[in-house]
Design a protein around this motif. Sequence first.
Motif, mmCIF file in Angstrom:
data_model
loop_
_atom_site.group_PDB
_atom_site.id
_atom_site.type_symbol
_atom_site.label_atom_id
_atom_site.label_comp_id
_atom_site.label_asym_id
_atom_site.label_seq_id
_atom_site.Cartn_x
_atom_site.Cartn_y
_atom_site.Cartn_z
ATOM 1 N N TYR A 130 0.869 -1.189 0.000
ATOM 2 C CA TYR A 130 0.000 0.000 0.000
ATOM 3 C C TYR A 130 0.899 1.230 0.000
ATOM 4 O O TYR A 130 2.119 1.124 0.208
ATOM 5 C CB TYR A 130 -0.944 0.008 1.221
ATOM 6 N N ASP A 189 3.625 3.995 8.718
ATOM 7 C CA ASP A 189 2.822 2.803 8.422
ATOM 8 C C ASP A 189 3.220 2.358 7.019
ATOM 9 O O ASP A 189 2.804 2.964 6.030
ATOM 10 C CB ASP A 189 1.332 3.194 8.497
ATOM 11 N N ASP A 249 1.923 -5.293 6.789
ATOM 12 C CA ASP A 249 1.290 -4.016 7.144
ATOM 13 C C ASP A 249 1.687 -3.691 8.583
ATOM 14 O O ASP A 249 1.081 -4.198 9.527
ATOM 15 C CB ASP A 249 -0.233 -4.159 7.002
ATOM 16 N N THR A 293 2.982 -0.722 11.480
ATOM 17 C CA THR A 293 3.125 0.693 11.841
ATOM 18 C C THR A 293 4.008 0.827 13.064
ATOM 19 O O THR A 293 3.791 0.147 14.073
ATOM 20 C CB THR A 293 1.764 1.343 12.149
ATOM 21 N N GLU A 334 -4.171 -2.946 15.168
ATOM 22 C CA GLU A 334 -3.607 -1.614 14.948
ATOM 23 C C GLU A 334 -4.369 -0.512 15.689
ATOM 24 O O GLU A 334 -4.932 0.394 15.074
ATOM 25 C CB GLU A 334 -3.541 -1.288 13.461
ATOM 26 N N GLU A 336 0.931 -1.097 14.960
ATOM 27 C CA GLU A 336 0.254 -2.106 14.129
ATOM 28 C C GLU A 336 1.121 -3.337 13.933
ATOM 29 O O GLU A 336 2.266 -3.248 13.476
ATOM 30 C CB GLU A 336 -0.077 -1.499 12.762
#
Length: 480
Positions: A238, A273, A284, A286, A410, A450
Amino acid sequence: MSFNRGHHTLHVKADLFIENRNRLLDAMREHGDPNGFIVLQGGVEKNRYNTDAEDLPFRQESYFFWAFGVHESEVSAVIGIASGKTILFPPRLPEDYAIWEGQIRTADWFKEKYQVDEVIFNDQYAISDYLSKQIVSVVYLLEAENTDSGEVLPPASFELRPGVTFKRDTALLYPIYAELRVFKTDKELEVMRYASKMACDSHIDVMKSMKPNMYEYQGESVFRHHSYFHGGCRHLAYTCIAATGENGSILHYGHANAPNNKMIKDGDMCLFDMGPEYNCYASDVTCSFPVNGKFTEKQKIIYNAVLKANKAVFEAAKPGVRWTDMHKLAEKVILTDLAAAGIVTGDVDEMVEKRLGAVFQPHGLGHFIGLDVHDVGGYLGDALPRPTEPGLKSIRTTRSLEERMVITIEPGCYFIDGLLDKALNDAELSKFLIREKVDEYRGFGGVRIEDVICIWEEGNENLSKDVPRTVEEIEALMQQ
Ligand code: GLY
Ligand code: MN
Ligand code: MN
């Protein structure tokens, strides 16, 4: 042949995808017609607008990838339900392709690499002609709507030879296929562990590199370099969120209108993140940390509240537990600490009930992750309808947890002027807020912590365990 980017990277064998196909076949044999055939279509490489330059390095469509592990563009496939036979249909490439784009692969190359039964080049009527030679009761096509974005993956399209027709079914395949993707096999978990490890290593490199007066995008750049150079991760899962200072309260910072541009001030918190993907499997992660490597007392209060929530959910998120209850647990832990710090006051359970938690954490607690960062299946199974209350309405699944689900935890705590002002003017919420204390935190930004978790009966597995998480661990790393 396996997928890898050199000896230092993970080698992923084709049997990961054979196992996925076999799971799909078992399910379709149970629910579908034995004389049915599944037709799937992979993604197509695109140019940037009207140019002849590729938009981004091509990345395969996730449903197609799950079943075949095929990286090339414009490939279709047929699976016979009774026979279990898999046939790949790669595009027939022109001779010139070899001059401009590279080697034209043979049918045997595809067969060997992807371990399929047969390879037929996709001339105009190739799929139609193949099916015409079989006894076909129905063609199952995948039409998949994304429950977060509403985007629809259209069913495979292929030209039928004039006069030929097949019965089509676009209803059966999607819920079966998406549900299978929710539960990760051992082979998939191995790839996901690798992607998360690369995320952790890259975050550590970023933390060691950041200094006041650097720019946010330089943190993004270190991350991209580390995960690609050392991990072979060509794609990110992402857009990088490299938010600092008050930008930390902008939940999806980093997109085109807010492109990680700010110079980082001494004393700013960083909320980074960022997650690469490897062989299309996402991570993913953070990390939140002070740019100068030393937490202030104010920063510690918010950071520790969020860390406590992250850990409480990690312990409580067992098979059978509903994710919406985990969301509320995270709110409760954070609000308890905010009360101890004198930022809010009153009965914490009442705060949760009146949805005060959504003022500080407007997003959902987490989401399934797999081939997609926000992975499929959040509203299948025993999911309850999407809630409508603040905060909860953003939750990407309402299901009960089961083993082999991989989900992010998260929690976050943000100071968002618009939400704080609204709450301060709200008859029900304002009584919980200590205005002077809230005002002290305006401009603080936010903290999110996260992790990527696999749910196991015997205790959850943290795939992103390799980043420093406590205040002491972060300070020690950054002051090295
Ligand atoms: N990085 C997007 C998310 O955390 O869901
Ligand atoms: Mn996430
Ligand atoms: Mn994230």
